[in-house]
Write a protein that holds these residues in place. Structure first.
Motif, PDB file in Angstrom:
ATOM      1  N   GLN A 105       2.677  17.295  -7.067  1.00 18.40           N
ATOM      2  CA  GLN A 105       2.513  16.091  -6.262  1.00 18.40           C
ATOM      3  C   GLN A 105       2.025  14.929  -7.121  1.00 18.40           C
ATOM      4  O   GLN A 105       2.511  13.794  -6.996  1.00 18.40           O
ATOM      5  N   GLY A 106       1.091  15.207  -8.018  1.00 19.81           N
ATOM      6  CA  GLY A 106       0.559  14.170  -8.881  1.00 19.81           C
ATOM      7  C   GLY A 106       1.585  13.635  -9.851  1.00 19.81           C
ATOM      8  O   GLY A 106       1.780  12.418  -9.970  1.00 19.81           O
ATOM      9  N   ILE A 107       2.285  14.530 -10.551  1.00 17.69           N
ATOM     10  CA  ILE A 107       3.240  14.055 -11.554  1.00 17.69           C
ATOM     11  C   ILE A 107       4.434  13.377 -10.884  1.00 17.69           C
ATOM     12  O   ILE A 107       5.015  12.431 -11.441  1.00 17.69           O
ATOM     13  N   THR A 108       4.809  13.817  -9.680  1.00 18.68           N
ATOM     14  CA  THR A 108       5.856  13.129  -8.931  1.00 18.68           C
ATOM     15  C   THR A 108       5.418  11.699  -8.619  1.00 18.68           C
ATOM     16  O   THR A 108       6.178  10.744  -8.801  1.00 18.68           O
ATOM     17  N   GLN A 109       4.193  11.547  -8.151  1.00 16.20           N
ATOM     18  CA  GLN A 109       3.656  10.215  -7.862  1.00 16.20           C
ATOM     19  C   GLN A 109       3.659   9.349  -9.120  1.00 16.20           C
ATOM     20  O   GLN A 109       4.091   8.187  -9.096  1.00 16.20           O
ATOM     21  N   PHE A 110       3.201   9.899 -10.224  1.00 13.72           N
ATOM     22  CA  PHE A 110       3.107   9.120 -11.464  1.00 13.72           C
ATOM     23  C   PHE A 110       4.486   8.675 -11.959  1.00 13.72           C
ATOM     24  O   PHE A 110       4.667   7.535 -12.390  1.00 13.72           O
ATOM     25  N   GLY A 118       0.812  -1.211   0.000  1.00 17.31           N
ATOM     26  CA  GLY A 118       0.000   0.000   0.000  1.00 17.31           C
ATOM     27  C   GLY A 118       0.843   1.257   0.000  1.00 17.31           C
ATOM     28  O   GLY A 118       1.926   1.291  -0.586  1.00 17.31           O
ATOM     29  N   SER A 119       0.388   2.282   0.710  1.00 18.40           N
ATOM     30  CA  SER A 119       1.069   3.574   0.698  1.00 18.40           C
ATOM     31  C   SER A 119       2.418   3.510   1.405  1.00 18.40           C
ATOM     32  O   SER A 119       2.573   2.861   2.439  1.00 18.40           O
ATOM     33  N   SER A 120       3.390   4.209   0.840  1.00 17.81           N
ATOM     34  CA  SER A 120       4.710   4.328   1.473  1.00 17.81           C
ATOM     35  C   SER A 120       4.850   5.649   2.219  1.00 17.81           C
ATOM     36  O   SER A 120       5.932   5.949   2.746  1.00 17.81           O
ATOM     37  N   ASP A 121       3.791   6.443   2.273  1.00 13.93           N
ATOM     38  CA  ASP A 121       3.885   7.784   2.852  1.00 13.93           C
ATOM     39  C   ASP A 121       4.317   7.765   4.316  1.00 13.93           C
ATOM     40  O   ASP A 121       5.181   8.546   4.731  1.00 13.93           O
ATOM     41  N   ALA A 122       3.708   6.879   5.118  1.00 14.91           N
ATOM     42  CA  ALA A 122       4.042   6.839   6.541  1.00 14.91           C
ATOM     43  C   ALA A 122       5.487   6.384   6.738  1.00 14.91           C
ATOM     44  O   ALA A 122       6.217   6.939   7.570  1.00 14.91           O
ATOM     45  N   PHE A 123       5.909   5.386   5.970  1.00  9.17           N
ATOM     46  CA  PHE A 123       7.287   4.913   6.057  1.00  9.17           C
ATOM     47  C   PHE A 123       8.256   6.043   5.718  1.00  9.17           C
ATOM     48  O   PHE A 123       9.275   6.235   6.381  1.00  9.17           O
ATOM     49  N   ARG A 146      -5.722   5.625 -11.362  1.00  9.75           N
ATOM     50  CA  ARG A 146      -6.120   4.280 -10.935  1.00  9.75           C
ATOM     51  C   ARG A 146      -4.926   3.513 -10.385  1.00  9.75           C
ATOM     52  O   ARG A 146      -5.027   2.816  -9.366  1.00  9.75           O
ATOM     53  N   GLU A 147      -3.793   3.657 -11.031  1.00  7.67           N
ATOM     54  CA  GLU A 147      -2.590   2.977 -10.572  1.00  7.67           C
ATOM     55  C   GLU A 147      -2.116   3.556  -9.236  1.00  7.67           C
ATOM     56  O   GLU A 147      -1.676   2.815  -8.347  1.00  7.67           O
ATOM     57  N   SER A 148      -2.190   4.869  -9.100  1.00 11.73           N
ATOM     58  CA  SER A 148      -1.675   5.513  -7.885  1.00 11.73           C
ATOM     59  C   SER A 148      -2.507   5.156  -6.654  1.00 11.73           C
ATOM     60  O   SER A 148      -2.007   5.237  -5.530  1.00 11.73           O
ATOM     61  N   ALA A 149      -3.755   4.749  -6.852  1.00 11.48           N
ATOM     62  CA  ALA A 149      -4.612   4.394  -5.715  1.00 11.48           C
ATOM     63  C   ALA A 149      -4.010   3.260  -4.887  1.00 11.48           C
ATOM     64  O   ALA A 149      -4.326   3.116  -3.701  1.00 11.48           O
ATOM     65  N   ARG A 150      -3.131   2.465  -5.491  1.00 13.48           N
ATOM     66  CA  ARG A 150      -2.470   1.369  -4.771  1.00 13.48           C
ATOM     67  C   ARG A 150      -1.413   1.881  -3.798  1.00 13.48           C
ATOM     68  O   ARG A 150      -1.048   1.181  -2.850  1.00 13.48           O
ATOM     69  N   TYR A 151      -0.898   3.069  -4.049  1.00 13.26           N
ATOM     70  CA  TYR A 151       0.285   3.536  -3.327  1.00 13.26           C
ATOM     71  C   TYR A 151       0.082   4.831  -2.542  1.00 13.26           C
ATOM     72  O   TYR A 151       1.016   5.284  -1.885  1.00 13.26           O
ATOM     73  N   VAL A 152      -1.086   5.414  -2.623  1.00  9.72           N
ATOM     74  CA  VAL A 152      -1.307   6.727  -2.011  1.00  9.72           C
ATOM     75  C   VAL A 152      -2.395   6.623  -0.945  1.00  9.72           C
ATOM     76  O   VAL A 152      -3.433   5.985  -1.177  1.00  9.72           O
ATOM     77  N   ALA A 153      -2.152   7.239   0.203  1.00 12.63           N
ATOM     78  CA  ALA A 153      -3.160   7.253   1.255  1.00 12.63           C
ATOM     79  C   ALA A 153      -4.437   7.922   0.758  1.00 12.63           C
ATOM     80  O   ALA A 153      -4.385   8.854  -0.053  1.00 12.63           O
ATOM     81  N   SER A 154      -5.572   7.475   1.237  1.00  9.34           N
ATOM     82  CA  SER A 154      -6.869   7.927   0.713  1.00  9.34           C
ATOM     83  C   SER A 154      -7.051   9.443   0.677  1.00  9.34           C
ATOM     84  O   SER A 154      -7.514   9.982  -0.325  1.00  9.34           O
TER      85      SER A 154
END
Length: 314
Positions: A277-282, A93-98, A216-224
Motif C-alpha cells: 500500500q505504501g509503495i503503491t502510494q509513493f 486532498g485524498s482521492s480515496d473516497a472518489f 510527508r508528501e503522501s500526507a497531502r493525498y491520504v486519509a488520516s
C-alpha cells in the motif's frame, strides 16, 4: 506474466467523466486543465456519452454470447488522458473516497445494464483505482480490492518502472500461494519495497530519510487513518531492520538484527499489505506529479485526432 498495461473498459471512462461533469465543485479547477488541450467542460458530458455508447455495444456483444475476455479493452492512452485530467485535482486532498465511489458506481451500472456484477466486477478492466489523483488499474487477484495496482502511465524512470512492475506481478502471483507464505515469497516484498523507496528519493541520502520524505508528501493525498497505518509501518526502523536482516543475515558493523530474530516477517497478506500500500502510494503520487508538472503524451487534439475513434460505434 505479460507486460502490464492500464487497459480499462469504456464503462470506466463513461462513469468517471459523468461524475466529473456532475461535480460542479471541481469545474473551476478542471476548466483550465481542459483548455490546455483545447477541450472544455462540455466535453466531459460528450466524452461520457461516447464511452457509454461503446460500453453499450460491448454489453450487447456479451449478451449475444461473446465472452468478456474476448472483448478488447481500451488502449492505455485513454487512461493517460483521464489521469492527466485528474491530476488537476491534487490540491483537493485524498482521492480515496472518489476512487471508492467510482468503483461502486461502476458495479451499479453493471447491474443496471443486466450484467452479473459479481462476475464482471472482479475483472481488471472494471477495476480502476485512483491513488494520489493518478488513475490506475488493479491487477486481477484474489487478495485485495485496491492492490496491487499499476498507474495509467509508468513512472518516467525506467529502472523504477520496471522494478515496480516486477513487484506488482509478484504480489498478483501471491494469490496462488496458501498462507503462511514460505520465507522468500513474502520477505522479497520488503526488499523490493524499501529499494523502491530509496530509488524514488535518492537525494535523501538514506533509506530512512527517503521513506520519511515520501510519507510527508503522501500526507497531502491520504486519509488520516490510512496515513497513520503507513507511518506506523514505514517510519520506524523496523521495516529497514527487517529488510537488512533478510538481506545480510547477520548484523552489520552498524548494528541491526540477526535473521532468526525477524525470520519470515511477511508470511501473510496482513503483514505485507502496508508495504504494498505504501509503495503503491509513493509511486502513484510521483506519476501524478510528473503528469501535472512535466511534459507528457497528452496534447491538443488528442481526443479529436486519436482517442475518439477508438470509441466510435459505427
Amino acid at each position: 506474466m505479460a507486460e502490464l498495461s492500464c487497459r480499462l473498459s469504456p464503462l470506466v471512462y463513461s462513469v468517471l467523466y459523468r461524475r466529473l461533469a456532475a461535480d460542479t465543485a471541481v469545474h473551476a479547477t478542471l476548466e483550465p486543465r481542459l483548455e490546455e488541450i483545447e477541450l472544455d467542460l462540455e466535453w466531459l458530458d460528450s466524452a461520457a456519452e461516447a464511452y457509454g455508447r461503446k460500453w453499450t455495444a460491448n454489453a450487447e456483444m456479451i449478451s449475444s454470447g461473446t465472452s468478456a475476455g474476448a472483448i478488447e479493452r481500451l488502449d492505455a492512452s485513454h487512461a493517460l488522458l483521464a489521469s492527466w485530467i485528474l491530476t488537476a485535482l491534487r490540491g483537493r486532498g485524498s482521492s480515496d473516497a472518489f476512487s471508492a465511489d467510482l468503483r461502486t458506481e461502476i458495479l451499479g451500472r453493471l447491474t443496471d445494464d443486466g450484467r452479473d456484477a459479481s462476475e464482471l466486477g472482479g475483472r481488471e478492466e472494471f477495476c480502476p483505482v485512483i491513488v494520489g489523483w493518478a488513475l490506475g488499474m488493479v491487477v486481477q487477484n484474489n487478495i485485495d480490492l485496491n492492490l496491487p495496482a499499476i498507474p495509467a502511465t509508468p513512472i518516467k524512470n525506467k529502472h523504477i518502472a520496471s522494478a515496480y512492475e516486477g513487484l506488482v506481478q509478484h504480489v498478483a502471483a501471491l494469490r496462488l500461494e496458501a498462507e503462511p507464505w514460505p520465507d522468500l515469497i513474502g520477505t522479497s516484498t520488503l526488499v523490493r519495497g524499501v529499494g523502491l523507496a530509496e530509488a524514488l528519493r535518492p537525494e535523501a541520502g538514506s533509506a530512512r530519510a527517503a521513506i520519511q520524505a515520501l510519507l510527508r508528501e503522501s500526507a497531502r493525498y491520504v486519509a488520516s487513518p490510512i496515513q497513520t497505518t503507513l507511518a506506523n509501518h514505514w517510519d520506524p526502523a523496523d521495516i529497514i531492520g527487517k529488510r537488512n536482516a533478510v538481506v545480510h543475515i547477520m548484523p552489520t558493523s552498524g548494528g541491526g538484527l540477526p535473521f532468526l530474530d525477524v525470520m519470515n516477517p511477511a508470511d501473510n497478506w496482513v503483514k505485507v499489505k502496508p508495504t504494498i500500500q505504501g509503495i503503491t502510494q509513493f509511486v502513484f503520487q510521483e506519476v501524478a506529479r510528473e503528469l501535472a508538472e512535466e511534459a507528457s503524451g497528452v496534447h491538443g487534439g488528442i481526443w479529436d485526432q486519436q482517442l475518439k475513434w477508438d470509441v466510435e460505434v459505427w
